[in-house]
Write an enzyme that holds these catalytic residues in place. Sequence first.
Site, PDB file in Angstrom:
ATOM      1  N   SER A  15       0.837  -1.218   0.000  1.00 27.39           N
ATOM      2  CA  SER A  15       0.000   0.000   0.000  1.00 27.39           C
ATOM      3  C   SER A  15       0.867   1.262   0.000  1.00 27.39           C
ATOM      4  CB  SER A  15      -0.983  -0.001   1.182  1.00 27.39           C
ATOM      5  OG  SER A  15      -0.334   0.257   2.394  1.00 27.39           O
ATOM      6  N   ASN A  16       2.007   1.237   0.672  1.00 27.30           N
ATOM      7  CA  ASN A  16       2.907   2.397   0.590  1.00 27.30           C
ATOM      8  C   ASN A  16       3.472   2.536  -0.821  1.00 27.30           C
ATOM      9  OD1 ASN A  16       3.364   3.927   3.201  1.00 27.30           O
ATOM     10  ND2 ASN A  16       3.432   1.800   3.918  1.00 27.30           N
ATOM     11  N   ARG A  67      23.170 -13.829   2.333  1.00 27.29           N
ATOM     12  CA  ARG A  67      22.517 -12.520   2.287  1.00 27.29           C
ATOM     13  C   ARG A  67      23.268 -11.580   1.341  1.00 27.29           C
ATOM     14  NH1 ARG A  67      18.788 -10.797   5.403  1.00 27.29           N
ATOM     15  NH2 ARG A  67      19.096 -12.383   6.977  1.00 27.29           N
ATOM     16  N   MET A  92      10.347  -6.966   4.019  1.00 24.75           N
ATOM     17  CA  MET A  92      10.563  -7.618   5.313  1.00 24.75           C
ATOM     18  C   MET A  92      11.769  -8.549   5.259  1.00 24.75           C
ATOM     19  SD  MET A  92       8.630  -6.052   7.070  1.00 24.75           S
ATOM     20  CE  MET A  92       7.090  -5.629   7.835  1.00 24.75           C
ATOM     21  N   ARG A  93      12.924  -7.934   5.060  1.00 21.57           N
ATOM     22  CA  ARG A  93      14.147  -8.710   4.970  1.00 21.57           C
ATOM     23  C   ARG A  93      15.280  -7.810   5.414  1.00 21.57           C
ATOM     24  NH1 ARG A  93      16.640 -12.909   1.996  1.00 21.57           N
ATOM     25  NH2 ARG A  93      18.722 -12.133   1.651  1.00 21.57           N
ATOM     26  N   LEU A  95      18.883  -6.228   5.517  1.00 19.67           N
ATOM     27  CA  LEU A  95      19.836  -5.961   4.437  1.00 19.67           C
ATOM     28  C   LEU A  95      21.258  -6.087   4.975  1.00 19.67           C
ATOM     29  CD1 LEU A  95      17.952  -2.863   3.052  1.00 19.67           C
ATOM     30  CD2 LEU A  95      18.174  -5.095   1.909  1.00 19.67           C
ATOM     31  N   ASN A 109      13.500   4.037   4.388  1.00 20.96           N
ATOM     32  CA  ASN A 109      12.546   3.039   4.872  1.00 20.96           C
ATOM     33  C   ASN A 109      11.387   3.744   5.572  1.00 20.96           C
ATOM     34  OD1 ASN A 109      11.584   0.404   5.698  1.00 20.96           O
ATOM     35  ND2 ASN A 109      12.388   0.836   7.753  1.00 20.96           N
ATOM     36  N   HIS A 111       8.577   3.056   8.698  1.00 23.00           N
ATOM     37  CA  HIS A 111       8.345   2.179   9.854  1.00 23.00           C
ATOM     38  C   HIS A 111       7.147   2.723  10.642  1.00 23.00           C
ATOM     39  CE1 HIS A 111       9.398  -0.694  12.975  1.00 23.00           C
ATOM     40  NE2 HIS A 111       9.190   0.275  13.860  1.00 23.00           N
ATOM     41  N   GLN A 175      -1.366   7.835   7.581  1.00 25.21           N
ATOM     42  CA  GLN A 175      -0.297   8.846   7.692  1.00 25.21           C
ATOM     43  C   GLN A 175       0.954   8.394   6.950  1.00 25.21           C
ATOM     44  OE1 GLN A 175      -1.158  11.762   8.799  1.00 25.21           O
ATOM     45  NE2 GLN A 175      -3.147  10.828   9.197  1.00 25.21           N
TER      46      GLN A 175
HETATM   47  C1  GAR Z   1       3.796  -0.728   6.735  1.00 26.03           C
HETATM   48  O1  GAR Z   1       3.010  -0.456   7.859  1.00 26.03           O
HETATM   49  C2  GAR Z   1       5.250  -0.387   7.023  1.00 26.03           C
HETATM   50  O2  GAR Z   1       5.398   0.743   7.851  1.00 26.03           O
HETATM   51  C3  GAR Z   1       5.710  -1.646   7.720  1.00 26.03           C
HETATM   52  O3  GAR Z   1       5.115  -2.687   7.003  1.00 26.03           O
HETATM   53  C4  GAR Z   1       3.875  -2.225   6.471  1.00 26.03           C
HETATM   54  C5  GAR Z   1       3.854  -2.523   4.998  1.00 26.03           C
HETATM   55  O4  GAR Z   1       2.590  -2.248   4.452  1.00 26.03           O
HETATM   56  N1  GAR Z   1       7.145  -1.742   7.720  1.00 26.03           N
HETATM   57  C6  GAR Z   1       7.856  -2.197   8.747  1.00 26.03           C
HETATM   58  O5  GAR Z   1       7.367  -2.618   9.782  1.00 26.03           O
HETATM   59  C7  GAR Z   1       9.364  -2.146   8.549  1.00 26.03           C
HETATM   60  N2  GAR Z   1      10.066  -2.354   9.761  1.00 26.03           N
HETATM   61  P1  GAR Z   1       2.397  -2.040   2.896  1.00 26.03           P
HETATM   62  O6  GAR Z   1       2.977  -3.293   2.226  1.00 26.03           O
HETATM   63  O7  GAR Z   1       0.928  -1.961   2.709  1.00 26.03           O
HETATM   64  O8  GAR Z   1       3.114  -0.805   2.491  1.00 26.03           O
END
Ligand code: GAR
Length: 217
Positions: A15-16, A67, A92-93, A95, A109, A111, A175
Amino acid sequence: MAGYKIAILISGRGSNMAALIQACQAKDFPADVALVLSNRADAPGLAVARAANIPTHTIEQGAFESREAFDAAMTEVLAGAGVRLICLAGFMRLLSADFCHRWRDSLINIHPSLLPAFKGLHVHQRMLDAGVRIAGCTVHYVRPEMDEGPILVQAAVAIAADDTPDSLAARILEQEHRIYPLAVRLIAEGRARPAGGIVAIDNYSFPKQWLINPPLD
Ligand code: GAR
């Protein structure tokens, strides 16, 4: 086309990523999405990117013995695409340090907490368990340590008494979709300058509002 090429790295729903793609479609936005890269062929976000005519690429981790080897394959694809900024969006990996150094100050990134509080996973549940009143989200430059690095943009979200991890995540996500495009804009316009662990922003006006939770009246 703005000419400033970004890549978005995803592992899931994206979604981001979708918010960044949408922002880049606006005529006056100073960046273009050159590539969406996933470490999972089944990431739902890949179909969203393809539907928006964005080139996609998957590098599956199973094919690599370390890695570093996986990250080197990513660097080859990203450099080949002429990317200037890499946006992790639910990637979700962890680096490798090599990758973080290769792309230092060109790797950001998002968070779902007000870093440096609540690094790591299960952030929404942990914030509720800790009883914090203000949650939020952060876009930051990436350093080798997890969820570390100079902060670009944050947004605060008040926590409600009846929040669940899902309801809180949904409000924070709204947000996230606002601050990620803003962070990319600041970088692409050359207005963000990371130095000494913090980021200076040129032409920045300080918002003179305070948020108190619970409210005073
Ligand atoms: C988001 O909430 C992002 O902030 C989080 O994963 C979600 C991904 O959602 N990221 C982390 O927790 C990184 N440490 P999305 O795939 O819908 O963008």
